[in-house]
Design an enzyme around this catalytic site. Structure first.
Site, PDB file in Angstrom:
ATOM      1  N   ASP A 164      16.419 -10.463  -1.662  1.00 55.53           N
ATOM      2  CA  ASP A 164      17.789 -10.157  -2.082  1.00 55.53           C
ATOM      3  C   ASP A 164      18.339  -8.895  -1.409  1.00 55.53           C
ATOM      4  OD1 ASP A 164      18.147 -12.423  -3.553  1.00 55.53           O
ATOM      5  OD2 ASP A 164      18.092 -11.477  -5.521  1.00 55.53           O
ATOM      6  N   ASP A 217      -9.178  -6.141   5.060  1.00 57.68           N
ATOM      7  CA  ASP A 217      -9.598  -6.933   3.899  1.00 57.68           C
ATOM      8  C   ASP A 217     -10.569  -8.039   4.295  1.00 57.68           C
ATOM      9  OD1 ASP A 217      -8.411  -5.843   1.480  1.00 57.68           O
ATOM     10  OD2 ASP A 217      -6.496  -6.236   2.448  1.00 57.68           O
ATOM     11  N   ARG A 276       6.406  -6.546   3.473  1.00 55.22           N
ATOM     12  CA  ARG A 276       5.146  -6.971   2.841  1.00 55.22           C
ATOM     13  C   ARG A 276       5.272  -6.686   1.354  1.00 55.22           C
ATOM     14  NH1 ARG A 276      -0.946  -5.685   4.675  1.00 55.22           N
ATOM     15  NH2 ARG A 276      -0.419  -3.512   4.241  1.00 55.22           N
ATOM     16  N   GLU A 322      -6.951 -13.092   4.870  1.00 48.28           N
ATOM     17  CA  GLU A 322      -7.740 -11.855   4.870  1.00 48.28           C
ATOM     18  C   GLU A 322      -8.884 -11.918   3.863  1.00 48.28           C
ATOM     19  OE1 GLU A 322      -5.173  -8.489   4.103  1.00 48.28           O
ATOM     20  OE2 GLU A 322      -4.092  -9.492   2.506  1.00 48.28           O
ATOM     21  N   HIS A 337       0.816  -1.219   0.000  1.00 45.87           N
ATOM     22  CA  HIS A 337       0.000   0.000   0.000  1.00 45.87           C
ATOM     23  C   HIS A 337       0.849   1.268   0.000  1.00 45.87           C
ATOM     24  CE1 HIS A 337      -3.887  -1.942   0.394  1.00 45.87           C
ATOM     25  NE2 HIS A 337      -3.424  -2.692   1.361  1.00 45.87           N
TER      26      HIS A 337
END
Ligand code: 3PY
Ligand code: MG
Length: 258
Positions: free
Chosen positions: A90, A182, A76, A156, A51
């Site tokens: 990475d 969600d 996330r 969710e 987000h």
């Protein structure tokens, strides 16, 4: 030539010891706020790219700040795609939070993308930041990465709730993480966080995760919610975000100024 070490995964250590872990989300791209969260004593920070507009170069700076301050950097990812997972790992993410994982097959795909062979098929480059730019022998790095990288999948949606037992049985899933916003929307109860059916559903997720001996996390808007869900059995409490904490502080300041 100095031999770099890999950071200790504080979140993993706590959850493995059966202790609850506390953290917060990071929505800005500000490394100083990551340091502040670490020095204040939080166990983990979830660097959000679902987000927020943070790109992987910024995530790399944020992960560095987390290592400096002894707080576990969870990233996330934007979505459950191997390429996003690879980017986050990475640069040195110690744990992944994968949004919208609705089936065992989707959870398996996340684990495959997160682990090197034989457990998975993460793309391999032994010279990236996570590999300490090649200053650690590749075999040792691969072992450490597979041992330490956590895969946390978000529950969710109602589909995820229906498929929860199969998701919980996926080898390599370290924890499930409830996304109340969600989930409420998926139940047709968007934003109704006090709704009794909604709260029963969350209790049910926690109970089923506990029965399967899988750790369970949840986003909480405030500390009182975190205490409530910890009491109910949640292990990983992600409370608010840098933006929310700052907004609350500035609101209080303006109020105090009268
Ligand atoms: C949600 O509430 O949907 C979340 O993903 C919180 O992390
Ligand atoms: Mg969500």
């Amino acid at each position: 030539m100095s031999r770099p070490n890999f950071p200790v995964n504080r979140l993993k250590t706590k959850l493995a010891a059966g202790q609850p872990a506390a953290g917060s989300f990071l929505f800005t791209g500000e490394p100083a706020l990551v340091e502040i969260m670490g020095y204040a004593g939080l166990d983990f920070v979830i660097i959000d790219t679902e987000h927020t507009p943070n790109d992987s170069l910024q995530v790399q700076h944020l992960v560095r700040a987390a290592e400096l301050a002894g707080i576990t950097p969870v990233v996330r990812v934007l979505a459950n795609y191997p390429a996003y997972i690879l980017r986050a790992l990475d640069v040195g993410a110690q744990a992944l939070l994968i949004p919208q994982v609705n089936s065992a097959a989707e959870a398996e795909s996340a684990v495959r993308a997160a682990k090197y062979g034989p457990q998975g098929e993460r793309g391999m480059a032994g010279i990236v930041r996570a590999a300490r730019y090649g200053f650690v022998p590749l075999g040792e790095y691969i072992q450490a990465a597979n041992d330490n990288t956590m895969v946390i999948v978000q529950v969710e949606s109602m589909a995820a709730v229906r498929n929860l037992d199969a998701i919980l049985a996926v080898d390599g899933v370290d924890a499930v993480f409830i996304g109340p916003a969600d989930l409420s929307q998926s139940m047709g109860l968007a934003g109704q966080f006090e709704n009794s059916e909604f709260r029963r559903t969350i209790h049910g997720i926690i109970d089923r995760a506990k029965a399967a001996d899988v750790r369970v996390g949840i986003f909480c808007a405030k500390a009182a919610d975190a205490r409530y869900w910890r009491e109910a059995g949640a292990d990983m409490l992600a409370v608010g975000a840098d933006t929310m904490l700052f907004a609350a502080a500035v609101r209080d300041l303006v109020k105090d100024l009268g």
